[in-house]
Enzyme design. Structure first.
Site, PDB file in Angstrom:
ATOM      1  N   ARG A 307       0.839  -1.196   0.000  1.00  0.00           N
ATOM      2  CA  ARG A 307       0.000   0.000   0.000  1.00  0.00           C
ATOM      3  C   ARG A 307       0.882   1.257   0.000  1.00  0.00           C
ATOM      4  O   ARG A 307       0.562   2.251  -0.635  1.00  0.00           O
ATOM      5  CB  ARG A 307      -0.920  -0.012   1.231  1.00  0.00           C
ATOM      6  CG  ARG A 307      -1.881   1.156   1.273  1.00  0.00           C
ATOM      7  CD  ARG A 307      -2.929   0.983   2.354  1.00  0.00           C
ATOM      8  NE  ARG A 307      -2.417   1.341   3.675  1.00  0.00           N
ATOM      9  CZ  ARG A 307      -3.122   1.240   4.811  1.00  0.00           C
ATOM     10  NH1 ARG A 307      -4.337   0.744   4.796  1.00  0.00           N
ATOM     11  NH2 ARG A 307      -2.594   1.595   5.966  1.00  0.00           N
ATOM     12  N   ARG A 313       1.527   7.325   2.235  1.00  0.00           N
ATOM     13  CA  ARG A 313       1.542   7.479   3.696  1.00  0.00           C
ATOM     14  C   ARG A 313       2.922   7.174   4.251  1.00  0.00           C
ATOM     15  O   ARG A 313       3.448   6.082   4.044  1.00  0.00           O
ATOM     16  CB  ARG A 313       0.522   6.518   4.331  1.00  0.00           C
ATOM     17  CG  ARG A 313      -0.895   6.991   4.222  1.00  0.00           C
ATOM     18  CD  ARG A 313      -1.857   5.992   4.814  1.00  0.00           C
ATOM     19  NE  ARG A 313      -1.546   5.609   6.187  1.00  0.00           N
ATOM     20  CZ  ARG A 313      -2.392   4.951   6.969  1.00  0.00           C
ATOM     21  NH1 ARG A 313      -3.592   4.623   6.523  1.00  0.00           N
ATOM     22  NH2 ARG A 313      -2.045   4.626   8.195  1.00  0.00           N
ATOM     23  N   ARG A 325       3.726   0.321  14.698  1.00  0.00           N
ATOM     24  CA  ARG A 325       2.259   0.380  14.716  1.00  0.00           C
ATOM     25  C   ARG A 325       1.690  -0.934  15.240  1.00  0.00           C
ATOM     26  O   ARG A 325       0.714  -0.935  15.987  1.00  0.00           O
ATOM     27  CB  ARG A 325       1.726   0.703  13.314  1.00  0.00           C
ATOM     28  CG  ARG A 325       1.866   2.184  12.992  1.00  0.00           C
ATOM     29  CD  ARG A 325       1.822   2.464  11.514  1.00  0.00           C
ATOM     30  NE  ARG A 325       0.532   2.206  10.907  1.00  0.00           N
ATOM     31  CZ  ARG A 325       0.365   2.032   9.592  1.00  0.00           C
ATOM     32  NH1 ARG A 325       1.409   2.067   8.781  1.00  0.00           N
ATOM     33  NH2 ARG A 325      -0.829   1.830   9.109  1.00  0.00           N
TER      34      ARG A 325
HETATM   35  P1  AMP Z   1      -5.028   4.447  10.625  1.00  0.00           P
HETATM   36  O1  AMP Z   1      -5.327   5.190   9.370  1.00  0.00           O
HETATM   37  O2  AMP Z   1      -6.299   4.008  11.337  1.00  0.00           O
HETATM   38  O3  AMP Z   1      -4.056   3.311  10.422  1.00  0.00           O
HETATM   39  O4  AMP Z   1      -4.329   5.475  11.631  1.00  0.00           O
HETATM   40  C1  AMP Z   1      -3.093   6.081  11.307  1.00  0.00           C
HETATM   41  C2  AMP Z   1      -2.496   6.733  12.511  1.00  0.00           C
HETATM   42  O5  AMP Z   1      -3.391   7.749  13.007  1.00  0.00           O
HETATM   43  C3  AMP Z   1      -2.261   5.831  13.713  1.00  0.00           C
HETATM   44  O6  AMP Z   1      -1.047   5.109  13.595  1.00  0.00           O
HETATM   45  C4  AMP Z   1      -2.228   6.861  14.828  1.00  0.00           C
HETATM   46  O7  AMP Z   1      -1.010   7.572  14.850  1.00  0.00           O
HETATM   47  C5  AMP Z   1      -3.313   7.840  14.401  1.00  0.00           C
HETATM   48  N1  AMP Z   1      -4.626   7.404  14.950  1.00  0.00           N
HETATM   49  C6  AMP Z   1      -5.722   7.023  14.238  1.00  0.00           C
HETATM   50  N2  AMP Z   1      -6.743   6.685  15.048  1.00  0.00           N
HETATM   51  C7  AMP Z   1      -6.277   6.832  16.304  1.00  0.00           C
HETATM   52  C8  AMP Z   1      -6.840   6.622  17.594  1.00  0.00           C
HETATM   53  N3  AMP Z   1      -8.084   6.156  17.747  1.00  0.00           N
HETATM   54  N4  AMP Z   1      -6.069   6.889  18.675  1.00  0.00           N
HETATM   55  C9  AMP Z   1      -4.813   7.350  18.533  1.00  0.00           C
HETATM   56  N5  AMP Z   1      -4.225   7.535  17.374  1.00  0.00           N
HETATM   57  C10 AMP Z   1      -4.928   7.294  16.245  1.00  0.00           C
END
Ligand code: AMP
Length: 369
Positions: A307, A313, A325
Site C-alpha cells: 500500500r 503514507r 504500529r
Molecule cells: P489508521 O489510518 O487508522 O491506520 O491510523 C493512522 C495513525 O493515526 C495511527 O497510527 C495513529 O497515529 C493515528 N490514529 C488514528 N486513530 C487513532 C486513535 N483512535 N487513537 C490514537 N491515534 C490514532
C-alpha cells in the site's frame, strides 16, 4: 408527551393508580409496625413523595431519618455507590423501614443494608413504590412493593432525570430514541478496515468515521490538530487519547440524523472505548458490536508495504514504523477484544480472501443489528 432536558417522556402511570398503591402499602406497614416505634429511613432524593404518603398514614409512634446515596448517572445505573449523607439518629437496636422510590438493580439497597448491619439495627424491612423485577439482581427480599414495572426509565412522583421531573404527580417513561447501528470495525493496521468500511457504509447507509483519515485530512490542511497529530503519526505512535476523543466527538456531532456509524480506527485504547460508551449513552445509544477482521501478521506487513508504494503514507513505507504500529496495536489496542467480549459484543471475521468475500462475511454480522 413532556420534555425534560434533552429527552422526551410519555405518560405511564396516573397519580390515581399511584395513590392507590401507596395506600395499600401504607395499610400493610401500619398493621405490621404500629406498635413497634419504627424508624422510617427515607432514601433521598426521590423517595420523599412516597415517604410522605406512607408516613402520614402511619398511626403509631415513629421516627424519621434520611440517607442519601448516589448511584444514577443520567439515565444509566452505575455500580459505584457513594454515601452522600449518613443516617441519623442512632439506629442501633431499632426496627428500620427503608423507604425507596424505586428498586432497580438493587445496588443502592445493598449499600444501605450494609450500613444498617454495621449500625447493628434490630431488624429492617424494605419498601419501595416502584420495583423492576427484570433489573433486580440481588437476593434481599423487597418486603412492601407499590408497583412492579418494566425495565423502563421513569420520572415523576419524586424521580428525576438530571434534576427535573420530581414534582410531577403522574409517572412518565422515556421514549426511546431510534436505535442506531453503531459498529466498531476492528483489526490491526492493514486488515482492510478502510476498504470494507467503504463497502458497508453504502450498503447500510451508515456514516463512516476513520480517525486516521480525519487526522490525515487535518495534516493535509495544516490545521493545528493536524500539526499536533503529525508528530505522533509519522513515528507510528498513537495520538494522545484526549485529542483523539475530542476529535471523534466533534465528528459524530456533525451527523445528528445518522442511522448509525462505522467507527474505523477508533477506539484504540480502553479509555477511548470507555469515553465512546459514555458519549453514546448520553444520547441513549450504544455500540451494537465490535466486528474484527482477523488476518495473520506476516500478511499484514506485506499488505502495508504494498500500500505504501501508492498511498503516499509515510507510516506505510518503512518496516520499522509498521512494526511500531503493530507494537502499539498489541500493547494498547488488542485488549479491546476483551472489553467488548465481556459485553458479548465481539464478532471475529476471517479477513483473508477477496474484498467481496470479506464484505459478505462482515454483512452477515451487520445484518444482525
Ligand atoms: P489508521 O489510518 O487508522 O491506520 O491510523 C493512522 C495513525 O493515526 C495511527 O497510527 C495513529 O497515529 C493515528 N490514529 C488514528 N486513530 C487513532 C486513535 N483512535 N487513537 C490514537 N491515534 C490514532
Amino acid at each position: 408527551m413532556i420534555q425534560l432536558n434533552d429527552l422526551y417522556f410519555e405518560e405511564y402511570i396516573s397519580d390515581k393508580q399511584i395513590n392507590q398503591s401507596a395506600n395499600e402499602v401504607a395499610v400493610k406497614i401500619n398493621n405490621d409496625f404500629k406498635d413497634k416505634n419504627p424508624v422510617f429511613l427515607v432514601v433521598l432524593n426521590g423517595a420523599f413523595f412516597f415517604a410522605a404518603d406512607i408516613i402520614k398514614r402511619f398511626t403509631g409512634n415513629c421516627e424519621l431519618s434520611f440517607i442519601k446515596v448516589a448511584s444514577y448517572d443520567g439515565i444509566n445505573q452505575s455500580n459505584e455507590i457513594t454515601t452522600v449523607m449518613g443516617a441519623e439518629p442512632d439506629l442501633k437496636g431499632r426496627e428500620v423501614i427503608i423507604v425507596e422510590d424505586i428498586v432497580d438493580s438493587g445496588n443502592t439497597i445493598e449499600a444501605i443494608i450494609k450500613i444498617l448491619k454495621q449500625e447493628q439495627v434490630a431488624n429492617y424491612k424494605i419498601t419501595t413504590m416502584f420495583y423492576k423485577p427484570k433489573a433486580y439482581s440481588k437476593l434481599f427480599p423487597i418486603d412492601y412493593v407499590g408497583m412492579e414495572i418494566e425495565n423502563d426509565f421513569i420520572v415523576g412522583y419524586g424521580l428525576d432525570y438530571k434534576g427535573l421531573g420530581r414534582n410531577l404527580r403522574n409517572v412518565y417513561k422515556l421514549i426511546s430514541n431510534k436505535k442506531m447501528k453503531n459498529i466498531v470495525l476492528f483489526g490491526p493496521p492493514g486488515a482492510g478496515k478502510g476498504t470494507q468500511a467503504q463497502m458497508l457504509k453504502n450498503k447500510y447507509n451508515l456514516v463512516h468515521i476513520s480517525t486516521g483519515d480525519v487526522f490525515r485530512f487535518n495534516i493535509k490542511n495544516k490545521t493545528e490538530l493536524g500539526m499536533l497529530a503529525k508528530s505522533f503519526m509519522d513515528k507510528g505512535d498513537l495520538v494522545p487519547d484526549e485529542v483523539t476523543i475530542n476529535m471523534l466527538k466533534n465528528e459524530v456531532e456533525k451527523y445528528p440524523d445518522a442511522n448509525g456509524f462505522i467507527f474505523d480506527g477508533f477506539p484504540r485504547t480502553i479509555s477511548q472505548a470507555k469515553a465512546l460508551d459514555e458519549f453514546l449513552s448520553e444520547k441513549d445509544q450504544k455500540i451494537s458490536a465490535m466486528v474484527a477482521l482477523e488476518v495473520p501478521e506476516d500478511l499484514l506487513v506485506q499488505r502495508l508495504l504494498n500500500r505504501g508504494k501508492t498511498s503516499g503514507r509515510p507510516d506505510d513505507q518503512d518496516e520499522s514504523k509498521i512494526r511500531n504500529r503493530f507494537n502499539e496495536y498489541q500493547t494498547k489496542t488488542a485488549i479491546l477484544k476483551d472489553y467488548y467480549q465481556a459485553q458479548n459484543k465481539y464478532y471475529g471475521v476471517n479477513g483473508v480472501g477477496s474484498i467481496e468475500e470479506i464484505t459478505q462475511r462482515l454483512s452477515e454480522v451487520f445484518d444482525r443489528f
